[in-house]
Design a protein around this motif. Structure first.
Motif, PDB file in Angstrom:
ATOM      1  N   TYR A 176       0.823  -1.202   0.000  1.00  0.00           N
ATOM      2  CA  TYR A 176       0.000   0.000   0.000  1.00  0.00           C
ATOM      3  C   TYR A 176       0.863   1.260   0.000  1.00  0.00           C
ATOM      4  N   ALA A 177       2.004   1.205   0.676  1.00  0.00           N
ATOM      5  CA  ALA A 177       2.913   2.356   0.665  1.00  0.00           C
ATOM      6  C   ALA A 177       3.404   2.636  -0.746  1.00  0.00           C
ATOM      7  N   GLU A 178       3.721   1.573  -1.487  1.00  0.00           N
ATOM      8  CA  GLU A 178       4.164   1.749  -2.869  1.00  0.00           C
ATOM      9  C   GLU A 178       3.043   2.316  -3.728  1.00  0.00           C
ATOM     10  N   GLY A 179       1.837   1.787  -3.540  1.00  0.00           N
ATOM     11  CA  GLY A 179       0.706   2.289  -4.310  1.00  0.00           C
ATOM     12  C   GLY A 179       0.410   3.745  -3.999  1.00  0.00           C
ATOM     13  N   TYR A 180       0.475   4.106  -2.714  1.00  0.00           N
ATOM     14  CA  TYR A 180       0.215   5.492  -2.343  1.00  0.00           C
ATOM     15  C   TYR A 180       1.304   6.424  -2.855  1.00  0.00           C
ATOM     16  N   PHE A 181       2.555   5.933  -2.878  1.00  0.00           N
ATOM     17  CA  PHE A 181       3.648   6.755  -3.407  1.00  0.00           C
ATOM     18  C   PHE A 181       3.391   7.108  -4.875  1.00  0.00           C
ATOM     19  N   LYS A 182       2.982   6.113  -5.671  1.00  0.00           N
ATOM     20  CA  LYS A 182       2.694   6.376  -7.082  1.00  0.00           C
ATOM     21  C   LYS A 182       1.525   7.340  -7.220  1.00  0.00           C
ATOM     22  N   PHE A 183       0.514   7.159  -6.399  1.00  0.00           N
ATOM     23  CA  PHE A 183      -0.643   8.049  -6.437  1.00  0.00           C
ATOM     24  C   PHE A 183      -0.237   9.482  -6.110  1.00  0.00           C
ATOM     25  N   SER A 184       0.537   9.659  -5.030  1.00  0.00           N
ATOM     26  CA  SER A 184       0.911  11.012  -4.610  1.00  0.00           C
ATOM     27  C   SER A 184       1.793  11.678  -5.662  1.00  0.00           C
ATOM     28  N   CYS A 185       2.683  10.911  -6.274  1.00  0.00           N
ATOM     29  CA  CYS A 185       3.533  11.487  -7.327  1.00  0.00           C
ATOM     30  C   CYS A 185       2.695  11.947  -8.515  1.00  0.00           C
ATOM     31  N   ASP A 186       1.709  11.139  -8.896  1.00  0.00           N
ATOM     32  CA  ASP A 186       0.842  11.528 -10.008  1.00  0.00           C
ATOM     33  C   ASP A 186       0.024  12.760  -9.662  1.00  0.00           C
ATOM     34  N   MET A 187      -0.419  12.852  -8.416  1.00  0.00           N
ATOM     35  CA  MET A 187      -1.188  14.027  -8.012  1.00  0.00           C
ATOM     36  C   MET A 187      -0.326  15.289  -8.049  1.00  0.00           C
ATOM     37  N   VAL A 188       0.941  15.144  -7.693  1.00  0.00           N
ATOM     38  CA  VAL A 188       1.855  16.273  -7.759  1.00  0.00           C
ATOM     39  C   VAL A 188       2.054  16.701  -9.210  1.00  0.00           C
ATOM     40  N   ASP A 189       2.207  15.712 -10.092  1.00  0.00           N
ATOM     41  CA  ASP A 189       2.375  16.029 -11.513  1.00  0.00           C
ATOM     42  C   ASP A 189       1.153  16.760 -12.051  1.00  0.00           C
ATOM     43  N   LEU A 190      -0.027  16.303 -11.649  1.00  0.00           N
ATOM     44  CA  LEU A 190      -1.249  16.957 -12.114  1.00  0.00           C
ATOM     45  C   LEU A 190      -1.354  18.381 -11.599  1.00  0.00           C
ATOM     46  N   SER A 191      -0.724  18.644 -10.480  1.00  0.00           N
ATOM     47  CA  SER A 191      -0.754  20.000  -9.904  1.00  0.00           C
ATOM     48  C   SER A 191       0.362  20.874 -10.449  1.00  0.00           C
ATOM     49  N   ASP A 192       1.094  20.360 -11.445  1.00  0.00           N
ATOM     50  CA  ASP A 192       2.202  21.117 -12.055  1.00  0.00           C
ATOM     51  C   ASP A 192       3.256  21.514 -11.037  1.00  0.00           C
ATOM     52  N   GLN A 193       3.501  20.626 -10.072  1.00  0.00           N
ATOM     53  CA  GLN A 193       4.565  20.872  -9.105  1.00  0.00           C
ATOM     54  C   GLN A 193       5.717  19.947  -9.420  1.00  0.00           C
ATOM     55  N   ASP A 194       6.818  20.106  -8.686  1.00  0.00           N
ATOM     56  CA  ASP A 194       7.976  19.250  -8.900  1.00  0.00           C
ATOM     57  C   ASP A 194       7.621  17.814  -8.586  1.00  0.00           C
ATOM     58  N   HIS A 195       8.122  16.907  -9.413  1.00  0.00           N
ATOM     59  CA  HIS A 195       7.881  15.476  -9.213  1.00  0.00           C
ATOM     60  C   HIS A 195       8.471  15.038  -7.875  1.00  0.00           C
ATOM     61  N   GLY A 196       7.644  14.338  -7.087  1.00  0.00           N
ATOM     62  CA  GLY A 196       8.133  13.843  -5.800  1.00  0.00           C
ATOM     63  C   GLY A 196       7.968  14.829  -4.669  1.00  0.00           C
ATOM     64  N   ALA A 197       7.434  16.008  -4.926  1.00  0.00           N
ATOM     65  CA  ALA A 197       7.238  16.971  -3.836  1.00  0.00           C
ATOM     66  C   ALA A 197       6.208  16.436  -2.850  1.00  0.00           C
ATOM     67  N   ASP A 198       6.333  16.863  -1.609  1.00  0.00           N
ATOM     68  CA  ASP A 198       5.446  16.376  -0.563  1.00  0.00           C
ATOM     69  C   ASP A 198       4.025  16.892  -0.782  1.00  0.00           C
ATOM     70  N   ILE A 199       3.066  16.018  -0.540  1.00  0.00           N
ATOM     71  CA  ILE A 199       1.665  16.427  -0.512  1.00  0.00           C
ATOM     72  C   ILE A 199       1.274  16.579   0.948  1.00  0.00           C
ATOM     73  N   ASN A 200       0.701  17.688   1.280  1.00  0.00           N
ATOM     74  CA  ASN A 200       0.369  17.947   2.679  1.00  0.00           C
ATOM     75  C   ASN A 200      -0.725  17.004   3.150  1.00  0.00           C
ATOM     76  N   GLN A 201      -0.395  16.127   4.071  1.00  0.00           N
ATOM     77  CA  GLN A 201      -1.369  15.208   4.655  1.00  0.00           C
ATOM     78  C   GLN A 201      -1.372  15.392   6.171  1.00  0.00           C
ATOM     79  N   SER A 202      -1.480  16.626   6.603  1.00  0.00           N
ATOM     80  CA  SER A 202      -1.544  16.925   8.034  1.00  0.00           C
ATOM     81  C   SER A 202      -2.977  17.304   8.391  1.00  0.00           C
ATOM     82  N   PHE A 203      -3.393  16.893   9.596  1.00  0.00           N
ATOM     83  CA  PHE A 203      -4.770  17.114  10.014  1.00  0.00           C
ATOM     84  C   PHE A 203      -4.789  17.621  11.443  1.00  0.00           C
ATOM     85  N   PRO A 204      -5.648  18.598  11.726  1.00  0.00           N
ATOM     86  CA  PRO A 204      -5.723  19.132  13.096  1.00  0.00           C
ATOM     87  C   PRO A 204      -6.356  18.119  14.032  1.00  0.00           C
ATOM     88  N   VAL A 205      -5.618  17.701  15.032  1.00  0.00           N
ATOM     89  CA  VAL A 205      -6.133  16.733  15.985  1.00  0.00           C
ATOM     90  C   VAL A 205      -5.398  16.901  17.305  1.00  0.00           C
TER      91      VAL A 205
END
Length: 358
Positions: A176-205
């Motif tokens: 699942y970590a590998e699958g999520y890594f590919k997903f996050s990289c593709d989402m970054v590409d779709l956002s026209d950001q640098d490949h491999g850049a971090d996607i913010n997954q922080s939540f107030p708790v």
């Protein structure tokens, strides 16, 4: 220790924008109900779109009445806004997570009147840019965003599951970590950001660790992680990623189309619910028979000849005509003949003749 644990037992009274859950091991405790981590996300994924659209419709109707109420400030406008809020929250109360919390939904039937009864506070709410108005608007935002946030969450999770997790050959936290890594990289590409850049997954708790009696009533004292949330979506996001981290993930049943929780290391594409059109058989049983039938239909002529030979040899072994060692040897020869046929070294007739000689 027992007395101290008893004093820190789970609190069971919350509001829709201020509730607490417990995480312990691979379980999550919501109110007095225990779930495997990831099950609440599954329940949300199985919600009917019509329900979420109706929540949105009722919420928008309430917002319109609330705006009219602030402008008119009459008993009638306050009553109308109050009734529409209670009408919308009737559906919210049935959503996963909320339905297990001991929330006093009856209080929503007079909350606006209670606010209006504080004259000074109400006066400040009616004035734009005051801290009271900002706080009031934030409460309204949280109320009206529930349905739409869940729809977007379901869309994102569905995209991840179908596009990146379904092709996985393994079902565990590493896969699942590998699958999520590919997903996050593709989402970054779709956002026209640098490949491999971090996607913010922080939540107030707000998190604390407390020794307490297990909410299941077993009498066991546990050290649990108590997490306080102000929005349902934040909890669902955290539960989803916690599930992936321990190898639990939702999966869509290949038979009925509903989601079920696939736990770490277990790889099946069918759920254990009663299959559509059946009274006793589950999707798992129906799917297994269907898969076997489809597999037989797709077998090559060489594989079908092997099946007949295999069954004939198996019958001879069961009758004691050949020993176990002889059985293993002859089956291995049959498999090698099929492999030669599939490589083009034997014709179908030659394969059939050689198999009959075994």
């Amino acid at each position: 220790m027992a007395e101290e644990a008893e004093r820190t037992e789970f609190e069971y009274t919350y509001t829709y924008d201020n509730f607490t859950v417990l995480f312990y091991g691979d379980r999550v405790y919501i109110g007095e109900t225990e779930y495997p981590i990831g099950q609440c996300v599954v329940d949300v994924m199985n919600l009917n779109d019509t329900c979420l659209l109706e929540i949105n419709r009722r919420m928008l109707s309430f917002v319109q009445s609330a705006q009219h109420m602030l402008e008119e400030d009459t008993d009638g406008s306050v009553q109308e806004a109050q009734e529409k809020l209670a009408f919308a929250l009737e559906l919210v109360a049935e959503l996963p997570v909320y339905r297990d919390l001991n929330i006093d939904w009856e209080a929503s039937h007079h909350i606006i009147q209670d606010i209006r009864s504080d004259e000074e506070f109400w006066r400040q709410i009616k004035r734009p840019e005051t801290k009271e108005r900002i706080a009031f608007d934030e409460v309204i935002r949280r109320i009206i965003s529930v349905g739409e946030h869940l729809r977007l969450f379901r869309k994102q999770v569905s995209l991840m599951l179908e596009g990146y997790f379904e092709p996985l050959s393994r079902r565990n936290s590493d896969a699942y970590a590998e699958g999520y890594f590919k997903f996050s990289c593709d989402m970054v590409d779709l956002s026209d950001q640098d490949h491999g850049a971090d996607i913010n997954q922080s939540f107030p708790v707000e998190v604390s660790f407390v020794p307490m009696f297990a909410p299941s009533g077993s009498g066991k004292i546990i050290l649990a992680e108590r997490a306080r949330f102000s929005e349902l979506l934040d909890f669902l996001e955290i539960e989803f990623y916690r599930g992936l981290a321990i190898g639990n993930a939702p999966r869509r049943c290949h038979n009925c189309g509903r989601y079920f929780l696939l736990t770490s290391g277990y790889n099946t594409c069918y759920c254990n619910n009663i299959a559509p059109g059946e009274t006793e058989r589950t999707c798992r049983k129906v799917g297994a028979h269907r898969k076997e039938a489809q597999g037989k239909e797709k077998r090559t002529p060489a594989q079908k000849e092997y099946d007949r030979t295999y069954n004939r040899l198996k019958s001879r072994k069961q009758r004691g005509k050949i020993s176990k060692d002889e059985w293993n040897t002859v089956v291995a020869k049959a498999q090698e003949l099929v492999a030669r046929s599939e490589r083009g070294e034997l014709s179908d007739d030659e394969l059939k003749q050689k198999l009959e000689e075994l």
